[in-house]
Design an enzyme around this catalytic site. Structure first.
Site, PDB file in Angstrom:
ATOM      1  N   CYS A  16     -15.353   8.707 -40.973  1.00  0.00           N
ATOM      2  CA  CYS A  16     -15.911   8.739 -42.330  1.00  0.00           C
ATOM      3  C   CYS A  16     -17.377   9.153 -42.347  1.00  0.00           C
ATOM      4  O   CYS A  16     -18.104   8.968 -41.378  1.00  0.00           O
ATOM      5  CB  CYS A  16     -15.870   7.369 -42.987  1.00  0.00           C
ATOM      6  N   GLY A  42     -15.239  13.815 -41.357  1.00  0.00           N
ATOM      7  CA  GLY A  42     -13.941  13.553 -41.979  1.00  0.00           C
ATOM      8  C   GLY A  42     -13.534  14.730 -42.832  1.00  0.00           C
ATOM      9  O   GLY A  42     -14.268  15.105 -43.741  1.00  0.00           O
ATOM     10  N   ASN A 121     -18.107   3.429 -44.112  1.00  0.00           N
ATOM     11  CA  ASN A 121     -17.901   4.096 -42.826  1.00  0.00           C
ATOM     12  C   ASN A 121     -17.820   3.011 -41.762  1.00  0.00           C
ATOM     13  O   ASN A 121     -18.739   2.209 -41.639  1.00  0.00           O
ATOM     14  CB  ASN A 121     -19.069   5.044 -42.539  1.00  0.00           C
ATOM     15  N   GLY A 122     -16.736   3.001 -41.011  1.00  0.00           N
ATOM     16  CA  GLY A 122     -16.576   1.993 -39.966  1.00  0.00           C
ATOM     17  C   GLY A 122     -15.184   1.418 -40.018  1.00  0.00           C
ATOM     18  O   GLY A 122     -14.263   2.022 -40.568  1.00  0.00           O
ATOM     19  N   TYR A 262     -21.122  13.040 -29.273  1.00  0.00           N
ATOM     20  CA  TYR A 262     -20.188  13.954 -29.932  1.00  0.00           C
ATOM     21  C   TYR A 262     -20.168  13.889 -31.451  1.00  0.00           C
ATOM     22  O   TYR A 262     -20.154  14.920 -32.105  1.00  0.00           O
ATOM     23  CB  TYR A 262     -18.775  13.684 -29.385  1.00  0.00           C
TER      24      TYR A 262
END
Ligand code: SF4
Length: 486
Positions: A16, A42, A121-122, A262
């Site tokens: 996300c 995402g 997000n998470g 990354y």
């Protein structure tokens, strides 16, 4: 919804990105741009909620890329106002790979003191237990997403304001969360006590922005102010600016080290460091730890590029573009025949034959997950006439799944969970294979003394198996933590 390409099956995927802005006219247009800059976090779906006085809240949630949906004037006109938040997602703990539009964030709730929207997000690691408890007490869930628990916990709180209710709700949540939320007049940002996922604050004239990464501030011309600290909540209004609170027990930060390797864009500043420079330094450390005699250093594009540059600088071996990525090979390409489908990686990457022929090649990639892509790339390089292929990997062996908002295969599908480094080298069929050590990765990420086993500076659970927050739902389902013998 864009279908996944075979190449993408062999990477860990951030699930996300979040963005919010207050105090600018047509805030939703800024949010659309911010989400576009966060698209790498995402690609499956996105959503925006906005609020305008007299008009109230409006929302739009769509499958597909931001650029294909939130650029249409007819849609953006339905999202007026000076306050908006948005979210891009790959499927998270909800219906993975089979998303329903009801799982697409931001989520919205109407409370006695007004509405609120939330983008997360998470991953909440005790979401199953929370959901069971909430359903038993009468909550009716609309989605399969763990993030919806936050809205229901807020609805049950007896606090008198939405920020206070949000504090109550998030104190019940375990795991990783960077949340961007809004009421009629407030933009709210929160990071979990360990600060696992990123969240930054920016300023845009008289307005303010919250974003997963600084690259999303750059695209709207906002100035990077600072990171939201682990465990911090900021409440931003047009009148009073930024108010800061620390509603959780203070803990030492455990930011996700894979963001450096990354997930984040190389042009972002994350955790106070240039992501590009950390990746370049990973290459420097790799060259020191695992030198090899060769003719060329080539990145596996695009994510291996900064580490390959660092490897070349440290080793003195020339850097070259031995593999060329087809920039226009979108995920929406329809592969017409079985034969073409089986070509997989070749649809996206091609070897620069004239350069590779007869050369001893060092290939630098960011990670090895299942190993399927690495094998195909090695075959392509050998087919092009390379004399030797040496893999150098810019992360330690990925041998544990992530439960904090990153899509990982089951543990037994991770190559490094079932094979030693030598076995992986033989399985991939390369002349040599070396991963950066955890200490080397920490040094590249700015911790000169390497990893402190007693108090690691980062979350590195996917490499070490040491989870900074017990993944309680997964333990209940039978997941085995690392044993002393491993
Ligand atoms: S387990 Fe790995 S990917 Fe997940 S938060 Fe920790 S370091 Fe990041």
């Amino acid at each position: 919804m864009p279908p996944a390409h075979p190449f993408d099956d062999d990477k860990l995927r951030e699930e996300c990105g979040v963005f919010g802005v207050i105090g600018v006219s047509d805030a939703a247009n800024f949010v659309a741009l911010g989400l576009h800059a966060l698209q790498h976090r995402g690609q499956e779906a996105g959503g925006i909620v906005s609020h305008a006085p007299k008009v109230g809240f409006n929302s739009a949630r769509r499958f597909g890329y931001v650029r294909d949906n939130f650029t249409k004037a007819s849609l953006m006109e339905t999202l007026p106002g000076p306050l908006a938040i948005g979210h891009v997602r790959y499927s998270t703990a909800g219906s993975k790979g089979n998303t329903a539009i009801r799982d697409v964030q931001p989520f919205f709730g109407e409370f006695s003191m007004g509405g609120a929207a939330i983008a997360h997000n998470g991953n909440i690691t005790n979401a199953d237990a929370l959901r069971r408890e909430l359903i038993e007490r009468g909550s009716i869930f609309q989605s399969s997403s763990d993030s919806e628990c936050i809205i229901h916990l807020m609805a049950r709180s007896l606090q008198k304001s939405i920020p206070e209710r949000m504090k109550d709700a998030l104190r019940r949540c375990e795991g990783a969360f960077s949340v961007v939320a809004m009421t009629r007049t407030k933009l709210i940002g929160v990071r979990d006590p360990l600060g696992v996922r990123p969240l930054v604050l920016g300023q845009l004239g008289d307005g303010w922005a919250l974003a997963s990464e600084t690259c999303a501030l750059d695209i709207i011309g906002a100035e990077f102010v600072r990171e939201i600290a682990p465990g911090e909540m900021v409440v931003v209004t047009e009148e009073d600016g930024v108010q800061s609170y620390f509603p959780f027990e203070r803990r030492a930060s455990r930011f996700c080290i894979f963001e450096h390797v990354y997930f984040s864009r190389p042009d972002s500043i994350i955790d106070g460091r240039s992501v590009y420079d950390t990746r370049r330094m990973i290459g420097v450390e790799l060259a020191k730890e695992s030198p090899v005699d060769a003719d060329l250093v080539c990145p596996v594009p695009d994510s291996g590029t900064p580490a390959a540059i660092g490897f070349s600088q440290e080793s003195g071996i020339p850097y070259a573009m031995g593999i060329i990525r087809n920039q226009y090979m979108g995920r929406t390409f329809i592969e017409p025949t079985e034969q073409i489908r089986n070509m997989g990686v070749r649809l996206k990457l091609n070897v620069n034959r004239a350069l590779i022929k007869g050369k001893r090649v060092i290939l630098v990639d960011d990670s090895v997950v299942r190993g399927t892509t690495s094998r195909k790339i090695k075959e392509m390089i050998l087919d092009a006439g390379a004399a030797e292929v040496h893999f150098r990997i810019a992360s330690p062996p990925t041998s544990w799944p992530c439960f904090y908002g990153v899509d990982t295969p089951e543990r037994e599908k991770l190559l490094a969970a079932t094979m030693s480094e030598e076995e992986m080298r033989d399985h991939l069929g390369v002349n040599s294979l070396k991963f950066i050590s955890l200490d080397g990765l920490y040094r590249a990420a700015g911790v000169a003394e390497g990893r402190d086993p007693g108090a690691p500076r980062y979350c590195d659970a996917c490499f070490s198996g040491e989870y900074p927050v017990a993944p309680s739902d997964m333990l209940e389902k039978g997941f085995q933590l690392r044993t002393a013998a491993e």
